[in-house]
Write a protein that holds these residues in place. Structure first.
Motif, PDB file in Angstrom:
ATOM      1  N   ALA A 114     -28.953 -29.406 -10.923  1.00 53.33           N
ATOM      2  CA  ALA A 114     -28.648 -30.105  -9.669  1.00 53.33           C
ATOM      3  C   ALA A 114     -28.101 -31.507  -9.949  1.00 53.33           C
ATOM      4  CB  ALA A 114     -29.907 -30.187  -8.808  1.00 53.33           C
ATOM      5  N   TYR A 115     -28.614 -32.164 -10.976  1.00 55.97           N
ATOM      6  CA  TYR A 115     -28.121 -33.510 -11.314  1.00 55.97           C
ATOM      7  C   TYR A 115     -26.663 -33.443 -11.782  1.00 55.97           C
ATOM      8  CZ  TYR A 115     -27.547 -37.985 -13.665  1.00 55.97           C
ATOM      9  OH  TYR A 115     -27.068 -39.206 -14.041  1.00 55.97           O
ATOM     10  N   ILE A 116     -26.339 -32.415 -12.586  1.00 55.30           N
ATOM     11  CA  ILE A 116     -24.988 -32.287 -13.135  1.00 55.30           C
ATOM     12  C   ILE A 116     -23.956 -32.104 -12.019  1.00 55.30           C
ATOM     13  CG2 ILE A 116     -23.474 -30.797 -14.512  1.00 55.30           C
ATOM     14  CD1 ILE A 116     -25.890 -30.264 -16.349  1.00 55.30           C
ATOM     15  N   VAL A 117     -24.326 -31.341 -10.967  1.00 54.00           N
ATOM     16  CA  VAL A 117     -23.335 -30.992  -9.924  1.00 54.00           C
ATOM     17  C   VAL A 117     -23.550 -31.773  -8.633  1.00 54.00           C
ATOM     18  CG1 VAL A 117     -23.008 -28.678 -10.854  1.00 54.00           C
ATOM     19  CG2 VAL A 117     -24.766 -29.054  -9.106  1.00 54.00           C
ATOM     20  N   ARG A 118     -24.327 -32.830  -8.685  1.00 58.54           N
ATOM     21  CA  ARG A 118     -24.726 -33.500  -7.449  1.00 58.54           C
ATOM     22  C   ARG A 118     -23.551 -34.045  -6.644  1.00 58.54           C
ATOM     23  NH1 ARG A 118     -28.493 -38.339  -9.256  1.00 58.54           N
ATOM     24  NH2 ARG A 118     -28.793 -38.378  -7.004  1.00 58.54           N
ATOM     25  N   ASN A 119     -22.463 -34.386  -7.276  1.00 62.47           N
ATOM     26  CA  ASN A 119     -21.326 -34.955  -6.542  1.00 62.47           C
ATOM     27  C   ASN A 119     -20.200 -33.956  -6.305  1.00 62.47           C
ATOM     28  OD1 ASN A 119     -22.471 -37.451  -6.171  1.00 62.47           O
ATOM     29  ND2 ASN A 119     -21.592 -38.335  -8.036  1.00 62.47           N
ATOM     30  N   ARG A 120     -20.473 -32.683  -6.559  1.00 61.36           N
ATOM     31  CA  ARG A 120     -19.457 -31.660  -6.289  1.00 61.36           C
ATOM     32  C   ARG A 120     -19.637 -31.135  -4.857  1.00 61.36           C
ATOM     33  NH1 ARG A 120     -19.561 -28.083 -11.927  1.00 61.36           N
ATOM     34  NH2 ARG A 120     -19.629 -29.889 -13.356  1.00 61.36           N
ATOM     35  N   SER A 121     -18.676 -30.384  -4.408  1.00 60.92           N
ATOM     36  CA  SER A 121     -18.765 -29.816  -3.063  1.00 60.92           C
ATOM     37  C   SER A 121     -19.892 -28.794  -2.994  1.00 60.92           C
ATOM     38  CB  SER A 121     -17.440 -29.134  -2.679  1.00 60.92           C
ATOM     39  OG  SER A 121     -17.251 -27.977  -3.493  1.00 60.92           O
ATOM     40  N   GLU A 122     -20.300 -28.486  -1.771  1.00 61.26           N
ATOM     41  CA  GLU A 122     -21.400 -27.534  -1.582  1.00 61.26           C
ATOM     42  C   GLU A 122     -21.058 -26.178  -2.191  1.00 61.26           C
ATOM     43  OE1 GLU A 122     -24.034 -25.568   2.045  1.00 61.26           O
ATOM     44  OE2 GLU A 122     -22.774 -27.331   2.418  1.00 61.26           O
ATOM     45  N   ALA A 165     -23.063 -24.370  -5.337  1.00 61.29           N
ATOM     46  CA  ALA A 165     -23.644 -23.026  -5.244  1.00 61.29           C
ATOM     47  C   ALA A 165     -23.096 -22.117  -6.338  1.00 61.29           C
ATOM     48  CB  ALA A 165     -23.341 -22.427  -3.858  1.00 61.29           C
ATOM     49  N   SER A 166     -21.799 -22.217  -6.594  1.00 59.20           N
ATOM     50  CA  SER A 166     -21.167 -21.390  -7.619  1.00 59.20           C
ATOM     51  C   SER A 166     -21.700 -21.712  -9.017  1.00 59.20           C
ATOM     52  CB  SER A 166     -19.647 -21.600  -7.577  1.00 59.20           C
ATOM     53  OG  SER A 166     -19.018 -20.913  -8.628  1.00 59.20           O
ATOM     54  N   PHE A 167     -21.955 -22.972  -9.246  1.00 62.89           N
ATOM     55  CA  PHE A 167     -22.439 -23.399 -10.555  1.00 62.89           C
ATOM     56  C   PHE A 167     -23.920 -23.065 -10.744  1.00 62.89           C
ATOM     57  CE2 PHE A 167     -24.185 -26.464 -13.581  1.00 62.89           C
ATOM     58  CZ  PHE A 167     -23.257 -26.430 -14.612  1.00 62.89           C
ATOM     59  N   THR A 168     -24.694 -23.243  -9.693  1.00 63.35           N
ATOM     60  CA  THR A 168     -26.145 -23.076  -9.792  1.00 63.35           C
ATOM     61  C   THR A 168     -26.556 -21.602  -9.823  1.00 63.35           C
ATOM     62  OG1 THR A 168     -26.424 -25.137  -8.558  1.00 63.35           O
ATOM     63  CG2 THR A 168     -28.358 -23.719  -8.735  1.00 63.35           C
ATOM     64  N   GLY A 169     -25.797 -20.733  -9.152  1.00 61.57           N
ATOM     65  CA  GLY A 169     -26.156 -19.322  -9.045  1.00 61.57           C
ATOM     66  C   GLY A 169     -26.461 -18.639 -10.364  1.00 61.57           C
ATOM     67  N   PRO A 170     -25.557 -18.727 -11.362  1.00 63.65           N
ATOM     68  CA  PRO A 170     -25.827 -18.055 -12.637  1.00 63.65           C
ATOM     69  C   PRO A 170     -27.122 -18.533 -13.295  1.00 63.65           C
ATOM     70  CG  PRO A 170     -23.519 -18.678 -12.492  1.00 63.65           C
ATOM     71  CD  PRO A 170     -24.209 -19.314 -11.324  1.00 63.65           C
ATOM     72  N   LEU A 194     -26.496 -27.712 -21.608  1.00 57.70           N
ATOM     73  CA  LEU A 194     -25.940 -28.717 -22.524  1.00 57.70           C
ATOM     74  C   LEU A 194     -24.420 -28.667 -22.551  1.00 57.70           C
ATOM     75  CD1 LEU A 194     -28.498 -28.230 -25.438  1.00 57.70           C
ATOM     76  CD2 LEU A 194     -28.243 -30.284 -24.045  1.00 57.70           C
ATOM     77  N   ALA A 195     -23.855 -27.480 -22.437  1.00 54.46           N
ATOM     78  CA  ALA A 195     -22.394 -27.329 -22.483  1.00 54.46           C
ATOM     79  C   ALA A 195     -21.711 -28.044 -21.326  1.00 54.46           C
ATOM     80  CB  ALA A 195     -22.030 -25.849 -22.477  1.00 54.46           C
ATOM     81  N   ASP A 196     -22.450 -28.287 -20.249  1.00 54.78           N
ATOM     82  CA  ASP A 196     -21.846 -28.936 -19.077  1.00 54.78           C
ATOM     83  C   ASP A 196     -22.219 -30.407 -18.953  1.00 54.78           C
ATOM     84  OD1 ASP A 196     -20.238 -27.137 -17.120  1.00 54.78           O
ATOM     85  OD2 ASP A 196     -21.849 -25.858 -17.881  1.00 54.78           O
ATOM     86  N   VAL A 197     -22.850 -30.975 -19.954  1.00 52.71           N
ATOM     87  CA  VAL A 197     -23.137 -32.412 -19.944  1.00 52.71           C
ATOM     88  C   VAL A 197     -21.911 -33.133 -20.500  1.00 52.71           C
ATOM     89  CG1 VAL A 197     -24.643 -34.247 -20.790  1.00 52.71           C
ATOM     90  CG2 VAL A 197     -25.611 -32.003 -20.228  1.00 52.71           C
ATOM     91  N   LYS A 198     -21.139 -33.741 -19.621  1.00 52.09           N
ATOM     92  CA  LYS A 198     -19.872 -34.371 -20.012  1.00 52.09           C
ATOM     93  C   LYS A 198     -19.922 -35.890 -19.999  1.00 52.09           C
ATOM     94  CE  LYS A 198     -18.070 -30.225 -20.051  1.00 52.09           C
ATOM     95  NZ  LYS A 198     -17.831 -29.532 -21.338  1.00 52.09           N
ATOM     96  N   ASP A 257     -23.799 -39.466 -12.385  1.00 54.74           N
ATOM     97  CA  ASP A 257     -23.626 -40.461 -11.316  1.00 54.74           C
ATOM     98  C   ASP A 257     -24.937 -40.936 -10.718  1.00 54.74           C
ATOM     99  OD1 ASP A 257     -20.782 -40.372 -11.445  1.00 54.74           O
ATOM    100  OD2 ASP A 257     -20.884 -38.425 -10.425  1.00 54.74           O
ATOM    101  N   GLY A 258     -26.033 -40.823 -11.427  1.00 52.64           N
ATOM    102  CA  GLY A 258     -27.310 -41.250 -10.885  1.00 52.64           C
ATOM    103  C   GLY A 258     -27.593 -42.716 -11.143  1.00 52.64           C
ATOM    104  N   SER A 259     -28.740 -43.140 -10.661  1.00 49.46           N
ATOM    105  CA  SER A 259     -29.214 -44.487 -10.973  1.00 49.46           C
ATOM    106  C   SER A 259     -29.634 -44.536 -12.440  1.00 49.46           C
ATOM    107  CB  SER A 259     -30.421 -44.828 -10.090  1.00 49.46           C
ATOM    108  OG  SER A 259     -31.520 -43.975 -10.415  1.00 49.46           O
ATOM    109  N   ASP A 260     -29.893 -45.739 -12.942  1.00 49.23           N
ATOM    110  CA  ASP A 260     -30.332 -45.860 -14.329  1.00 49.23           C
ATOM    111  C   ASP A 260     -31.588 -45.030 -14.586  1.00 49.23           C
ATOM    112  OD1 ASP A 260     -28.241 -47.525 -14.812  1.00 49.23           O
ATOM    113  OD2 ASP A 260     -29.432 -49.353 -15.127  1.00 49.23           O
ATOM    114  N   LYS A 261     -32.518 -45.060 -13.648  1.00 51.86           N
ATOM    115  CA  LYS A 261     -33.762 -44.318 -13.809  1.00 51.86           C
ATOM    116  C   LYS A 261     -33.513 -42.815 -13.829  1.00 51.86           C
ATOM    117  CE  LYS A 261     -38.522 -44.231 -12.104  1.00 51.86           C
ATOM    118  NZ  LYS A 261     -39.471 -44.740 -11.090  1.00 51.86           N
ATOM    119  N   GLU A 262     -32.596 -42.343 -12.981  1.00 48.91           N
ATOM    120  CA  GLU A 262     -32.268 -40.909 -12.946  1.00 48.91           C
ATOM    121  C   GLU A 262     -31.554 -40.479 -14.223  1.00 48.91           C
ATOM    122  OE1 GLU A 262     -31.618 -39.820  -8.277  1.00 48.91           O
ATOM    123  OE2 GLU A 262     -30.141 -41.128  -9.227  1.00 48.91           O
ATOM    124  N   ILE A 263     -30.629 -41.320 -14.700  1.00 46.75           N
ATOM    125  CA  ILE A 263     -29.920 -40.999 -15.939  1.00 46.75           C
ATOM    126  C   ILE A 263     -30.899 -40.916 -17.098  1.00 46.75           C
ATOM    127  CG2 ILE A 263     -28.231 -41.846 -17.617  1.00 46.75           C
ATOM    128  CD1 ILE A 263     -26.761 -43.159 -15.238  1.00 46.75           C
TER     129      ILE A 263
END
Length: 409
Positions: A25-33, A37-42, A71-75, A79-85
């Motif tokens: 959810a953190y990785i895709v938080r700024n993508r469209s709904e 959903a497409s990313f999280t489903g698998p 890990l493959a999608d950590v680029k 876009d989180g706060s310092d604490k979230e990152i």
């Protein structure tokens, strides 16, 4: 910085499934709904423990596969706060260290990829330091991966002219090198990177101090060891603040270059004076320029060291200006300038008080260029004199007490 132990994770609770979905959810938080959903489903499907599948908590291979896809999608940092990152990366590291032994090649490969990703991020410098410090402190003390993590920290700090934030000390470095399970070559390479980092930051004295540790780690008979030894000698001679040359003679690699012209010059700065230096300079035309050493700086140094050696013989006494002028080969009118230059205010080699009335420098303390038989004998002589002085004082005090007792009677 890397000694801090106050790591923080905001994703510390929950099952493996819940934590993986939090990371996704953190990785895709700024993508469209739709993209989320497409990313999280698998991932949701992979985490299910349906018919014919073991529960995810009991299926290590499946957990490894799912984590590898995260890990493959950590680029980047996200876009989180310092604490979230910080919490995001803390959890990634925690799962990696839980699933792979600290010596496994897979763990090293994954961490190297993450370190490159973190290092390449162009902003959020303070959180990058914190993420890497957390990882450094999480790894076992003997882990060779600590080297890779600290090299990344050092690289980021160097490229941002920010070395002070690391709060690095030689004691820390020596301790780490005694703990890390790495080769001697890797230890030497790490030390060289520290030497170069401080040199790049124009902190040349600190760079030189680490270079001595670096030279000590190298095989003294090797070409690399002798090359590094010669560079350390040249640096010591070149730097205006270095006056302790005895440290170099404690390095085997330096002793291994005893036939080199710089070694003979180094011996002069340890034991001799201005006449010997001028004789060396006259017979080695062009040598100083080759090593980027300014002759004027060397002449200043040898004069100050000569004065320090002379002052060592006069501790507790007045050193006449005439003797200083003779030793330094300067006009008597220049003596006070040289005396001020060599005192604690400047070079810190001699402590004393100038007197124009007596035309002398009263020496209270002086640094010795080396400490061998002659210096031990001088120290013994002073201690004997000090002891005799104390005995005299005790005799006076005892006599005064007796006289006081008789008067009272």
């Amino acid at each position: 910085m890397a000694s801090a132990t106050d790591s923080v994770s905001i994703f510390a609770e929950g099952t493996f499934e819940e934590q993986i979905l939090e990371l996704v959810a953190y990785i895709v938080r700024n993508r469209s709904e739709e993209e989320r959903a497409s990313f999280t489903g698998p991932f949701q499907n992979a985490l299910k423990s349906g018919e014919g599948r073991k529960p995810i908590e009991e299926d290590e291979n499946r957990r490894k596969l799912i984590l590898s896809k995260v890990l493959a999608d950590v680029k980047g940092l996200g876009d989180g706060s310092d604490k979230e990152i910080e919490g995001f990366f803390n959890l990634l590291f925690a799962h990696l260290l839980a699933l792979y032994p600290s010596t496994s090649p897979e763990l090293k490969q994954y961490l190297n990829t993450l370190l490159k990703t973190i290092s390449a991020s162009s902003d959020r410098l303070s959180i990058k330091y914190r993420i890497l410090s957390n990882l450094f402190n999480t790894l076992p003390r003997i882990s060779p991966l600590r080297l890779v993590v600290y090299q990344t920290l050092l690289g980021i700090a160097t490229s941002n002219d920010d070395l002070e934030v690391l709060e690095l000390t030689k004691a820390d470095v020596e301790k780490w090198l005694s703990e890390w399970d790495i080769t001697d070559e890797e230890k030497a390479t790490f030390l060289k990177s520290i030497v170069e980092a401080y040199a790049k930051a124009d902190q040349l004295t600190t760079s030189y101090e680490y270079s001595l540790v670096y030279v000590r780690r190298l095989p003294p008979s090797s070409e690399l060891g002798q090359s590094a030894a010669l560079e350390a000698i040249a640096t010591a001679l070149r730097l205006p603040t270095v006056f302790d040359f005895d440290l170099l003679f404690k390095l085997d690699a330096v002793l291994a270059v005893k036939d080199h012209e710089l070694f003979s010059l180094l011996q002069i700065f340890l034991n001799d004076g201005l006449p010997e230096y001028k004789s060396w300079e006259a017979s080695h035309s062009g040598s100083l320029e080759k090593y980027q050493i300014a002759p004027s700086e060397l002449e200043r140094k040898i004069r100050l060291l000569t004065l320090a050696s002379l002052a060592f013989k006069y501790v507790g006494q007045n050193l006449p200006y005439s003797k200083i002028a003779e030793a330094l080969q300067v006009d008597p009118s220049e003596v006070e300038k040289w005396a001020i230059d060599v005192t604690v205010i400047r070079a810190g080699l001699v402590w004393g008080k100038l007197s124009q009335t007596t035309q002398s420098l009263h020496i209270t303390r002086s640094t010795s260029r080396t400490f061998e038989r002659e210096q031990w004998q001088a120290l013994e002589k002073r201690l004997v004199s000090w002891k005799a002085g104390l005995s005299g004082i005790l005799d006076v005090v005892t006599s005064a007490k007796r006289q006081g007792g008789q008067s009272a009677a």
